[in-house]
Every structure is written in C-alpha cells, then in structure tokens.
Design an enzyme around this catalytic site. Structure first.
Site, PDB file in Angstrom:
ATOM      1  N   HIS B 115    -107.665 -26.312 -12.198  1.00 30.97           N
ATOM      2  CA  HIS B 115    -106.869 -25.000 -12.309  1.00 30.97           C
ATOM      3  C   HIS B 115    -105.990 -25.128 -12.692  1.00 30.97           C
ATOM      4  O   HIS B 115    -105.117 -25.442 -11.387  1.00 30.97           O
ATOM      5  CB  HIS B 115    -107.675 -24.205 -10.993  1.00 30.97           C
ATOM      6  CG  HIS B 115    -108.500 -23.664 -11.327  1.00 30.97           C
ATOM      7  ND1 HIS B 115    -109.222 -22.680 -12.142  1.00 30.97           N
ATOM      8  CD2 HIS B 115    -110.023 -23.884 -10.301  1.00 30.97           C
ATOM      9  CE1 HIS B 115    -110.456 -22.729 -12.125  1.00 30.97           C
ATOM     10  NE2 HIS B 115    -110.615 -22.904 -11.088  1.00 30.97           N
ATOM     11  N   CYS B 157    -106.318 -24.219 -17.896  1.00 29.61           N
ATOM     12  CA  CYS B 157    -105.403 -22.967 -18.128  1.00 29.61           C
ATOM     13  C   CYS B 157    -104.427 -23.242 -18.585  1.00 29.61           C
ATOM     14  O   CYS B 157    -103.300 -23.548 -17.616  1.00 29.61           O
ATOM     15  CB  CYS B 157    -105.678 -21.913 -16.857  1.00 29.61           C
ATOM     16  SG  CYS B 157    -107.482 -21.378 -16.852  1.00 29.61           S
TER      17      CYS B 157
END
Lengths: 435, 343
Positions: B115, B157
């Site tokens: 992440h 991301c």
C-alpha cells in the site's frame, strides 16, 4: 523322556508366541538390559536396510553383528520370530541331550571311584543315584526355556539367543566326545562374540578326560592332543573368518565386531560393569582400564583350570558364568545360559551357604532395573549412580552365587574323599573353612 | 519485497511470490534473491486451502511451496532492514542469505508491492519509507559501487511518486500507477474470499510467461504492458537516468540469469599434448517451449526421489563355500555311509 520335553517346549513356544502378539514385545525390545548394542534386533534390521541401499552395514557404528548373521537374516528376516523361537528350542534340546550324556559320564565316574575305594566310608548320602538324576535334563531344559530372562531375550529378538545356541551345541559336541565338532562350534562361538575362547580350556580338559589322557605337563600324548584340538579350533576359526570376508568383500567386520567388543566405545547403560566406569573416566586412562577390564574376563581361566582339572564340566559352568558377568556388553540372555545349568548341581544344595539371600538379591535387582531406569531417564529424579548401584548389586549377587556354588562343589569333593564328619587329629569335630 | 501483512492483503504476497517464481524460472538462484514477505498467508487460519497461495482464480497456480526461500519474514520486513540490505550496512552476524552481495557488475531488480501513497510506501501497517529515503539509499549504493544497473518496479497506489526523486545513474523505474491514481486488484476468488492479484503485476506476469532465457524482448515491450484499458490505472516508467537505450536492454538482463555466451557450431578437437587449452564454451540451454511458472522446478520429483532399491544378495562364492563347509563337517562326523540314505 521325550514326551515331557515336548510338553515343556510347547509351553515355552506358547508363552513366547503370546508375548510376541501382545504390546509388551515393543516395550521389552527397547529395554537396555535385554538388548545391548551388540545384539539388538533394531540394529540388525538397520544393517540389512543399509545393505539394501548399497552401503556397507559396518560403516558407522550401528551394526556390530558378524557376516554370518547377515547371511542368516537376509533370507529369514520375515520369519524372525520363528527363528528366535526355534533357536531357543534348539538350545534347550541341545542342553537336554548334553546333560543326559553328562549324567551317564558322572555316574560312570562315580562307580569307578567307588570301586577304586577312593571315597571315604560315611559318605553314602552324598553318592548320587540314577533315580535322582533322572529328571535333571528335563529340569535343565525347563530352566532354560521358561526362565523369564530367556523369554524376554527371545521376545526382544536379541541375537544373544543365537550365541547361546552355538554355545549349547558346543557343549553337546564336547560331551559327546567329538573333538572335531566341538572345535568347530567353539570357533563359531568365538567368532560370534569373542569371549567363548576361554571355553577352550574346559573343553580340552573334558576331552582329555574322555580319552583317559592324564593332564601332566610332561606327557607327550597330552601335548599331542592339545595341539590337535588347538589346530582344529584355530583352523576352523580362520576358515570362518576368511569365509566372512567373501560375504562383503571387505575386512570391515573385524574392527566393527571385535574392535567394538574389545575397545568398548559405546557406553549405553547395560547390566554390566563397563559403562559407568568409562563414562566418567578421563580419556588419558581409558586405554589402561579397558585392558584391565578385558584381562579380568580372561584371567580366571588358568587358575580355575588348575583347580578344577578333574571336573571340567563344572569348570565350563563357572567359565560361562564369568563370561556373562564380566563381558563388555552383557544382557540377561547371557545370564539365562548359565542359570540353565543350576539343576545339574542341585545336589550341592546342602552345602550352599547364601542361596536364600542371593536369590533374593537377584530377583529384587531384576525388578528394580526397570524402576530405576524409569526414575533416571523419564522422571529425572534419579541419576546414573542409582542404576549403576543396581547393576553392581546384581553383578555382586551373581558373583557370590558362582563362588557359593564353587565353594559348595569343592566342599563336596573334599567330603567325598575325607568323609562327612571331619575330625581333627585329637578327635574333636573339625570344620571346613575357606581360606 | 511485499510490505503488507494480514489476510486481506493476500494479493500482495501472491504478487511477490509470482514475480519470485518467474525470476527463479529464468535462472536466478535463491542465493541471489532476497525475498521479504510477511509470510502469514499460507498458514493463516482464514486460508481455506492451507499451505497454498494461489495467484490465479479457480486455484490454478499455487505459488507457495517448499522451494520458496523467504529471507526476511513476518516482523523482519521493516524499513530499517530493507535499507540495510540495500546499502550493505548489516551487522556481521547476518547470514549470507539475508545480504545483498552485489558488486559493481551486478544488475539488480527490485520489485516492491503493498500500500502506498504520494511519496511513501507503507511497511506492515506501522511505518513508511519515503521516496527521498529510497533515492538516498540508491545513491549510497551507487557510491559504494553496489550495482551496475538497477531496475525498480513498484506496484502500489500512486506508485510513480516513489521514483520521482531518484538521482543516481543507471536506474530504470516502472510503476503501476501515476500520482493521484490507485492501482487496482485483478480478480477475487470466491473460494478463498480475497483478491488474488493486482492488475499490473498480473499483466506483467503474463508478459513474463512469454520470456525464456534466450528471448530478445527488450524493455520497450515491458513499458507497453498493461495499457489503461486493461489496468484502469496508467503505468509509468522513468528511463532518463539510464545510460543505455531501453530498446537495447533485454528483459533477461534483469529478470533472468543469462550468461553472455556464444554458441559455436564447429567442433574443436582437444589435443592432449597441448597443456594450456581452453575447453569448449558451455552451451546455453533454454527451454524448447515456454514453461508455466508453476512447473518450473520438478519439485515432486526432487523431493520424493528415493535411491533405487537394489536388493543385496550374498555373493555366490560365499554361499557355495559356506554350504560346502557345512556338508563336509556333516559327513566327517557322520561318515560317508550316510550319503546313500540321503540321496
């Protein structure tokens, strides 16, 4: 006499078969008193498995059996239980036949000595009759087969039973008088475990006696016969060892078997005297003490030969007992072999001094072995000293038993020639004392 | 490097393991791979198929197994350890498998997933590594000559933010999404209950499936992988610090362990009289057909290989000798006259 023997054999086989099927079999085969590094069944299986994998079984310190055992079990490994039951039965039958013949010899000798007037006048109660000697062979077979030590040794599939069979056949051959067979079986017994080489002396004495050759150092016929017997023995030993070489095409088995027996590298606890000493000894001294301990086994042969040259069978019994007590890895199977002979000397009962306490010592120690082992290894509340104490006590009991029988035998011989009621020169009652 | 833990981050572990398998298939051995995983997927109590990590739906490909060597697992995957591995400032007691033993001729591939955000990457839900730290670590590596060329791939991301700050030469970077975009996951598996892979890594792996050690595919093809139509996010790349043209950089320079060998078709005779003579150069072997990355190592065969059970038999001479002796003894004791009773 065959029928009771068959009955005894059947009973013994039933007991063993029942134990094989029960869960006790696994428990007993793990006991250190029954399976030593020399004759444990686990190691035989391991050695044969190594052989199937293409590795010499003597590489690594697992397998210490002779190549003839490899050959025997290579084909018979699925029938191992049957093999051990058959060896026990063969031992018992061999002992039975041997003692039967021995009784005849004893009786003949007794008759000869009576006629030669060698016995004193008042020893009528010491003379042995065929009536009382009738059941001795059966008792010997019974003592061997139903001895808990033998049963445990058989159920654990320890190759000690095979050693006992060879020694029993050797005794049978000696008593039958065949020097050739006796030398061959002695060579086999020595080849299996090194110590029966001390049985050479009693066998020689017995055969000489049978040939009516006097045991005098100056006599030529004595030396001739001794040389013949020794040559037969050594030649068969050499032939057997060379034959074993051809099994695996290597001499590996010599350091693995005989080097192992003599140098005692494996210090697993057992009922013998070696392991504790060498576990706590400094390496510096270990060679010296190994030599001392090993000489201790062989040392008693010559003095006993000098003392017991008229009684070679008793000498054989004492020698077997000394081997089982002082050998480097004794197990209860070895103890069972000489205990089988005790009925032969049952006539010495009245002269035994400590038999009650000694039998109690032996029974209690046998019962305490597993208890103290459990306390030491599993519960952790004892240590090796406890187990060694029981080992020591057991061996002391055995040694005292043998010396008791020895003394009783000598006493009986003395009474036979000097009369039961000994008198000093002035007529008062005398007592026979061992100095 | 997989920087996430917990069951719902299954796909990050599957990503990392799939890339690990591809790289191993193309020839890089475990001694040259530093694998950092949280490693809590295969034995997670929520895993309906224990001891497996699947990377494709319908449980077609198990990328876990007993030939996966995880070098940093569970709580050892920290920013500090990662940076220490990169820069080589490791306590002397660290085993070799946990070190990056590279020198100035080594090409390094770094693949990170987890992440991330704008300028940072989250490590195990407790700490972060920033793009500045990463760039400084790479500069330390350059100054210590710990790499020749470095390929940095990141699948998180806003992954492109992580390579914005690099300033050391010979670094090429790829990311799964631009700043402001999220990288999306590919397929949920209804049997396991979580998403199994991320889109970018999934298409990169499909691309890598076509690669074999002798392939001449170059980096430009890798940049085309996963267009926006398939990936929803826009993958980015950075090649300005790289000295060679990406057209000339082979995929196998970073993903595989390929020796630069020349195969010659002529035979060379080895003259025994000449002492200083080099042997034939080793031929390069490559698979005839492309291998699926799940079958690259014949694991079952290697593990269950038992030595062939050849039964040992005692030699014939021994048996003959033994029984001859036994028969001789028998007849010596019982006499030859018994022979006619037996035969």
């Amino acid at each position: 006499m065959a029928a009771p023997l068959v009955l005894v054999v059947l009973a013994a086989v039933t007991v063993r078969a029942a134990l094989y099927r029960s869960s006790l079999a696994a428990f007993i085969s793990e006991r250190v008193e029954v399976a030593s590094p020399l004759n444990a069944w686990k190691r035989v299986v391991e050695g044969l498995a190594l052989l199937d994998l293409g590795v010499s079984p003597y590489s690594g310190a697992v397998f210490h059996e002779t190549p003839l055992i490899i050959y025997l079990f290579h084909f018979l490994i699925e029938y191992a239980e049957l093999v051990f039951m058959i060896t026990d039965v063969l031992t018992a039958v061999a002992l039975y036949l041997a003692i039967q013949d021995f009784n005849k010899v004893v009786f003949k000798k007794q008759k000869l000595l009576i006629e030669l007037d060698k016995y004193a006048s008042d020893v009528a109660e010491l003379i042995r009759t065929p009536m009382e000697m009738h059941y001795i062979p059966l008792k010997v077979a019974l003592f061997y087969l139903l001895n808990p030590y033998t049963v445990m040794s058989c159920v654990a599939k320890s190759t000690c039973s095979i050693n006992n069979t060879v020694i029993a056949f050797f005794i049978l051959a000696t008593i039958k008088g065949s020097a050739f067979l006796s030398a061959i079986f002695l060579a086999l017994a020595t080849y299996q475990s090194l110590y029966p080489v001390t049985l050479f002396a009693p066998a020689l004495l017995y055969l000489l006696q049978r040939q009516f050759l006097p045991v005098k150092l100056k006599s030529k016929s004595f030396w001739l016969y001794t040389m013949q017997y020794a040559a037969l023995y050594l030649c068969s030993l050499v032939v057997i060892i060379c034959l074993s070489f051809f099994l695996l095409n290597s001499w590996d088995f010599i350091p693995s078997v005989y080097g192992f027996i003599l140098s005692v590298p494996d210090l697993t606890p057992n009922i013998g005297l070696f392991w504790y000493f060498f576990a706590e000894m400094f390496e510096h001294f270990s060679l010296f003490f190994v030599c001392v301990f090993q000489i201790n086994v062989f040392f008693y042969t010559i003095p006993l030969a000098v003392k017991l040259k008229e009684h070679p069978m008793f000498f054989m019994f004492v020698q077997i007992a000394i081997i089982s007590i002082f050998k480097s890895y004794p197990t209860v199977g070895d103890v069972a072999l000489y205990m089988a002979f005790l009925p032969v000397w049952s006539h010495l009962y009245r002269f035994l001094q400590n038999i009650f306490i000694l039998s109690c010592v032996l029974i209690v120690c046998s019962l305490l072995f597993p208890v103290l082992w459990h306390l030491w290894i599993y519960a952790g509340s004892a240590n090796s000293n406890f187990y060694y104490a029981i080992t020591l006590t057991f061996n002391i009991g055995q040694i005292l038993l043998i010396s008791d029988y020895f003394y009783a035998f000598l006493r009986r011989e003395y009474y036979l020639t000097h009369g039961l009621y000994l008198q000093r020169q002035d007529g008062t009652e005398a007592m026979l004392v061992l100095k | 490097v997989c920087t996430s833990r917990f069951w719902f981050n299954y796909r990050h572990v599957a990503n990392t393991l799939s890339v690990y398998r591809s790289v191993k298939r193309l020839g890089i051995p475990d001694s040259h791979i530093v694998l950092m995983l949280a490693d809590d997927m295969a034995c997670n109590p929520r895993n309906p198929k224990p001891a497996t990590v699947f990377s494709h739906k319908n449980m077609e490909l198990n990328v876990y197994g007993d030939d996966v060597e995880v070098d940093y697992r569970s709580y050892e995957v920290t920013v500090e350890n990662f940076l220490r591995v990169l820069t080589g400032r490791i306590p002397p007691s660290t085993p070799r498998s946990k070190r990056l033993l590279s020198d100035d001729r080594s090409n390094i591939l770094i693949y990170m997933t987890g992440h991330g955000g704008n300028g940072f990457l989250k490590f195990q839900d407790s700490e972060e590594i920033t793009n500045v730290e990463l760039a400084d670590a790479f500069e330390q590596m350059w100054q210590k000559r710990r790499y020749n060329e470095l390929l940095f791939i990141i699948d998180t991301c806003q992954g492109a933010s992580m390579y914005e700050r690099f300033y050391s030469p010979n670094i090429m970077a790829l990311a799964s999404s631009q700043v402001g975009e999220d990288s999306l996951s590919h397929q949920p598996d209804l049997g396991i209950g979580v998403h199994l892979m991320d889109r970018y890594t999934f298409y990169v792996l499909e691309f890598l499936e076509e690669i074999h050690p002798a392939s001449q595919t170059n980096m430009n093809d890798l940049f085309q992988v996963c267009p926006k139509s398939l990936c929803v996010s826009t993958p980015g790349h950075r090649t300005d610090l790289f000295q060679r043209d990406p057209q000339n950089v082979l995929i196998t320079d970073f993903f595989g362990s390929v020796r630069k060998v020349e195969i010659t078709a002529e035979t060379i005779s080895l003259d025994p009289n000449l002492t200083a003579f080099e042997s034939k150069p080793p031929k390069e072997e490559f698979a005839a057909e492309p291998l699926k990355y799940a079958e690259q190592l014949p694991v079952a065969q290697i593990i269950h290989q038992k030595p062939k059970q050849k039964d040992w038999h005692p030699p014939g001479g021994f048996i003959l000798g033994l029984w001859a002796l036994i028969i001789m003894v028998f007849f010596k004791t019982y006499g030859i006259k018994h022979m006619k009773h037996i035969f």
